[in-house]
Design an enzyme around this catalytic site. Structure first.
Site, PDB file in Angstrom:
ATOM      1  N   GLU A 133       1.561   3.642  14.607  1.00 41.73           N
ATOM      2  CA  GLU A 133       1.153   4.434  15.769  1.00 41.73           C
ATOM      3  C   GLU A 133       0.731   3.564  16.955  1.00 41.73           C
ATOM      4  OE1 GLU A 133       0.198   4.561  12.686  1.00 41.73           O
ATOM      5  OE2 GLU A 133      -1.918   5.017  12.383  1.00 41.73           O
ATOM      6  N   TYR A 152      -1.858 -10.633   4.408  1.00 37.30           N
ATOM      7  CA  TYR A 152      -1.970  -9.201   4.697  1.00 37.30           C
ATOM      8  C   TYR A 152      -3.403  -8.948   5.108  1.00 37.30           C
ATOM      9  CZ  TYR A 152      -1.356  -4.124   3.670  1.00 37.30           C
ATOM     10  OH  TYR A 152      -1.266  -2.753   3.713  1.00 37.30           O
ATOM     11  N   GLY A 182       0.862  -3.704  11.982  1.00 34.30           N
ATOM     12  CA  GLY A 182       0.776  -2.939  10.733  1.00 34.30           C
ATOM     13  C   GLY A 182       0.554  -1.442  10.860  1.00 34.30           C
ATOM     14  N   THR A 241      -2.720  -5.167   9.779  1.00 33.66           N
ATOM     15  CA  THR A 241      -2.890  -3.714   9.728  1.00 33.66           C
ATOM     16  C   THR A 241      -4.280  -3.377  10.243  1.00 33.66           C
ATOM     17  OG1 THR A 241      -1.290  -3.558   7.955  1.00 33.66           O
ATOM     18  CG2 THR A 241      -2.732  -1.671   8.242  1.00 33.66           C
ATOM     19  N   LYS A 264       0.692  -9.901   8.188  1.00 37.00           N
ATOM     20  CA  LYS A 264       0.829  -8.468   8.460  1.00 37.00           C
ATOM     21  C   LYS A 264      -0.548  -8.003   8.897  1.00 37.00           C
ATOM     22  CE  LYS A 264       1.481  -4.353   5.516  1.00 37.00           C
ATOM     23  NZ  LYS A 264       1.464  -3.294   6.506  1.00 37.00           N
ATOM     24  N   SER A 317       0.844  -1.199   0.000  1.00 38.93           N
ATOM     25  CA  SER A 317       0.000   0.000   0.000  1.00 38.93           C
ATOM     26  C   SER A 317       0.876   1.244   0.000  1.00 38.93           C
ATOM     27  CB  SER A 317      -0.887   0.069   1.247  1.00 38.93           C
ATOM     28  OG  SER A 317      -1.412  -1.169   1.591  1.00 38.93           O
TER      29      SER A 317
END
Ligand code: MN9
Length: 295
Positions: free
Chosen positions: A193, A138, A190, A168, A166, A49
Site C-alpha cells: 500500500e 527481513y 514491504g 516491511t 526486505k 509471512s
C-alpha cells in the site's frame, strides 16, 4: 556477489494454498506460480509471512520450495524465506533451497525470546555460512520486537554475502537510510500500500502479498513511476489501496485467498489460529475478483 540485477523488480510473496483436509494444495500452488509468471512478475519469495511459512512444519516449507523450483523452471528469481526461531532449522531449510537452485535466502529475525542484537547478528551470519547463497534480511518491526537500525545494518552488511533487505515498515526514512549505507544493497519495499512512496525513496523492488493477484497492476505502477508519470502511478496506487483497505478489514491473507479462489485458483483457508473466511468477506472478494478480471 555477482549480478544484482536479477534481484530488482516485483516479487510475489507467495501464498500457500491448502486443501480441505489441511494439507498443502500443490496443484493450486503451481497454478498460482504460472498465473504470476504470466502476469510478468520478476520473482517469488516463498515460505514467508504471506505463505504462512511459520505455520508450516519445516518439512512442509521445504516441500513448498520443491514445488516453487520445479514450477518456475528458471523463469523467475527465487528467494526462500527460511527464517524461524532456531538457527539450525533455518540453516537446514537454507541448504535445501540451495540444492534446489534458489537464488537467495531470506529470514525474519528470531522471535519470542527477545534475543539481544548480537544474537540476531550471529543468527544471520550462521544461516548465511550454511550455504553459498546471498542473504536478504527481513526487517519487519511490527512482527514483534526487532527493528533493524542503520548502525546494525552497517555491521551486518560487512558480510559480503548479504545483498539486500526486505523492509516491511512504513518508515520511509529508514528505507532511505538502508539505501544509503556504505555499500550499495537491494532494498525491497514491504508494504504494497506504500509502494509508490518506497520507490520515491529509492527502493529497488518490492516483495508483497497482493502481487499474488495484482501483479499486473503494480507492474503498471512501477512503469508509470519510472516514466516520470506520477499522476498515473498515484492513480494505480489509489485503485490498489481501495482493494487492500477492504482486505485489511477481513484479514489480508484470508481475503487474498478468497479473491484468488474466485479467480479460479482454489486456495482454501488459512491455517489456524487465522480465522476462517467469513461469508461477508467472500462476497466482497467476489466483487473485487470480478473487477480485476475485467481489467
Ligand atoms: O510481504 C506483506 N507483509 C505482510 C509483504 O503480510 C506482513 C505485505 O504485502 C502486506 O500483506 C500487504 C498488506 O498490508 O502490504
Amino acid at each position: 556477489m555477482g549480478d544484482l540485477n536479477k534481484f530488482r523488480g516485483l516479487f510475489t510473496a507467495l501464498l500457500t494454498p491448502f486443501k480441505r483436509d489441511g494439507s498443502i494444495h500443490f496443484d493450486s500452488l503451481e497454478k498460482l506460480i504460472e498465473f504470476n509468471i504470466e502476469s510478468g512478475v520478476d520473482g517469488f519469495y516463498a515460505g514467508g509471512s504471506t505463505g504462512e511459512g511459520l505455520l508450516l512444519t519445516n518439512e512442509e516449507r521445504k516441500s513448498v520450495f520443491d514445488c516453487v523450483a520445479s514450477a518456475a523452471r528458471g523463469r523467475a528469481t527465487l528467494i526462500a524465506h527460511v527464517g524461524t526461531i532456531s538457527t539450525d532449522a533455518a540453516s537446514d531449510m537454507a541448504k535445501h533451497a540451495e540444492k534446489l537452485g534458489f537464488d537467495a535466502v531470506s529470514a525474519v529475525a528470531p522471535y519470542y525470546y527477545s534475543f539481544p542484537p548480537e544474537a540476531i547478528m550471529k543468527y544471520y551470519n550462521d544461516i548465511s555460512d550454511s550455504t553459498d547463497l546471498p542473504m536478504i534480511l527481513y526487517n519487519f518491526p511490527a512482527s514483534g520486537g526487532f527493528s533493524l537500525t542503520k548502525d546494525a545494518a552497517e555491521k551486518l552488511f560487512e558480510n559480503k554475502k548479504f545483498i539486500g533487505i526486505k523492509h516491511t515498515s512504513n518508515d520511509m526514512f529508514a528505507l532511505w537510510q538502508f539505501k544509503h549505507l556504505r555499500r550499495e544493497i537491494i532494498v525491497y519495499n514491504g508494504f504494497d500500500e506504500t509502494l509508490l512512496s518506497g520507490l520515491s525513496m529509492g527502493a529497488d523492488g518490492a516483495i508483497g502479498s497482493t502481487y499474488n493477484f495484482m501483479g499486473k497492476k503494480f507492474l503498471r505502477l512501477i512503469s508509470a513511476f519510472k516514466a516520470g508519470n506520477t499522476e498515473l502511478a498515484q492513480e494505480i496506487q489509489n485503485e490498489a489501496n481501495e482493494i487492500i483497505l477492504e482486505m485489511i478489514k477481513y484479514g489480508v491473507f484470508q481475503s487474498e485467498k478468497a479473491v484468488l479462489s474466485e479467480m479460479g485458483i482454489d486456495m482454501g483457508e488459512c491455517r489456524r489460529p487465522f480465522m476462517p473466511i467469513s461469508e461477508e468477506c467472500r462476497l466482497s472478494m467476489k466483487k473485487i475478483a470480478k473487477k480485476l478480471m475485467a481489467e
